[in-house]
Design a protein around this motif. Structure first.
Motif, mmCIF file in Angstrom:
data_model
loop_
_atom_site.group_PDB
_atom_site.id
_atom_site.type_symbol
_atom_site.label_atom_id
_atom_site.label_comp_id
_atom_site.label_asym_id
_atom_site.label_seq_id
_atom_site.Cartn_x
_atom_site.Cartn_y
_atom_site.Cartn_z
ATOM 1 N N GLU A 165 14.471 -17.505 -28.082
ATOM 2 C CA GLU A 165 14.582 -16.167 -28.657
ATOM 3 C C GLU A 165 15.868 -15.470 -28.194
ATOM 4 O OE1 GLU A 165 10.998 -14.181 -27.581
ATOM 5 O OE2 GLU A 165 9.760 -15.479 -28.838
ATOM 6 N N ALA A 218 18.857 -14.238 -30.671
ATOM 7 C CA ALA A 218 19.310 -12.840 -30.685
ATOM 8 C C ALA A 218 20.798 -12.749 -30.355
ATOM 9 C CB ALA A 218 18.496 -12.018 -29.687
ATOM 10 N N GLY A 244 22.829 -13.984 -33.286
ATOM 11 C CA GLY A 244 22.868 -12.985 -34.356
ATOM 12 C C GLY A 244 23.851 -11.874 -34.047
ATOM 13 N N MET A 269 20.565 -4.764 -34.861
ATOM 14 C CA MET A 269 19.700 -5.944 -34.917
ATOM 15 C C MET A 269 19.010 -6.207 -33.585
ATOM 16 S SD MET A 269 21.176 -9.132 -37.175
ATOM 17 C CE MET A 269 22.094 -9.655 -35.783
ATOM 18 N N MET A 270 19.768 -6.086 -32.486
ATOM 19 C CA MET A 270 19.196 -6.315 -31.158
ATOM 20 C C MET A 270 18.115 -5.282 -30.842
ATOM 21 S SD MET A 270 20.576 -8.934 -29.556
ATOM 22 C CE MET A 270 20.807 -8.708 -27.822
ATOM 23 N N HIS A 271 18.347 -4.033 -31.228
ATOM 24 C CA HIS A 271 17.348 -2.994 -31.009
ATOM 25 C C HIS A 271 16.078 -3.311 -31.802
ATOM 26 C CE1 HIS A 271 15.520 0.902 -30.418
ATOM 27 N NE2 HIS A 271 15.391 1.011 -31.733
ATOM 28 N N GLY A 272 16.233 -3.700 -33.043
ATOM 29 C CA GLY A 272 15.068 -4.065 -33.857
ATOM 30 C C GLY A 272 14.314 -5.244 -33.269
ATOM 31 N N TRP A 273 15.038 -6.215 -32.735
ATOM 32 C CA TRP A 273 14.398 -7.375 -32.113
ATOM 33 C C TRP A 273 13.631 -6.941 -30.862
ATOM 34 C CZ3 TRP A 273 15.445 -9.626 -27.284
ATOM 35 C CH2 TRP A 273 14.787 -10.831 -27.054
ATOM 36 N N ALA A 274 14.219 -6.044 -30.051
ATOM 37 C CA ALA A 274 13.556 -5.585 -28.831
ATOM 38 C C ALA A 274 12.290 -4.801 -29.151
ATOM 39 C CB ALA A 274 14.506 -4.734 -28.000
ATOM 40 N N GLN A 334 10.444 -5.108 -31.841
ATOM 41 C CA GLN A 334 9.483 -6.085 -32.359
ATOM 42 C C GLN A 334 8.827 -6.864 -31.220
ATOM 43 O OE1 GLN A 334 11.292 -9.030 -34.831
ATOM 44 N NE2 GLN A 334 9.354 -9.809 -35.585
ATOM 45 N N GLU A 335 9.618 -7.251 -30.221
ATOM 46 C CA GLU A 335 9.072 -7.976 -29.073
ATOM 47 C C GLU A 335 8.105 -7.112 -28.275
ATOM 48 O OE1 GLU A 335 9.226 -11.219 -27.832
ATOM 49 O OE2 GLU A 335 9.826 -11.410 -29.922
ATOM 50 N N ARG A 342 4.915 -6.966 -30.188
ATOM 51 C CA ARG A 342 4.226 -8.256 -30.160
ATOM 52 C C ARG A 342 3.526 -8.469 -28.823
ATOM 53 N NH1 ARG A 342 5.171 -13.551 -28.691
ATOM 54 N NH2 ARG A 342 7.198 -13.093 -27.811
#
Length: 83
Positions: free
Chosen positions: A22, A26, A29, A69-74, A76-77, A80
């Motif tokens: 992951e 990230a 990306g 993108m990194m903020h959205g991934w964080a 989402q994590e 989750r």
């Protein structure tokens, strides 16, 4: 005598592999966002003869996109993992 390992490795190894995967995705990306902005800016500067303005703008826009993108991934994590 030690217990035989699972075919896929231990749970800890699977978790570490998952986290590393992951992280690489990230980071890749983020890097590709910056490079895309740079290359688009480079092409526009070459085409329009406006060096270096579109390169600078492309890098800035790519960085903003990468951080978004990194903020959205964080976020989402965190959802989750239930934090």
């Amino acid at each position: 005598m030690a217990a035989p390992e699972k075919p896929g490795g231990s749970d800890t190894h699977q978790q570490l592999y998952s986290l590393a995967r992951e992280g690489y995705l990230a980071g890749g990306g983020f890097f590709s966002s910056i490079m895309s902005g740079f290359l688009l800016g480079l092409g526009l500067d070459w085409w329009l003869g406006t060096e270096p303005w579109f390169v600078v703008g492309g890098i800035v826009a790519g960085s903003i996109s990468g951080f978004y993108m990194m903020h959205g991934w964080a976020v989402q994590e965190e959802r989750r993992r239930g934090r």
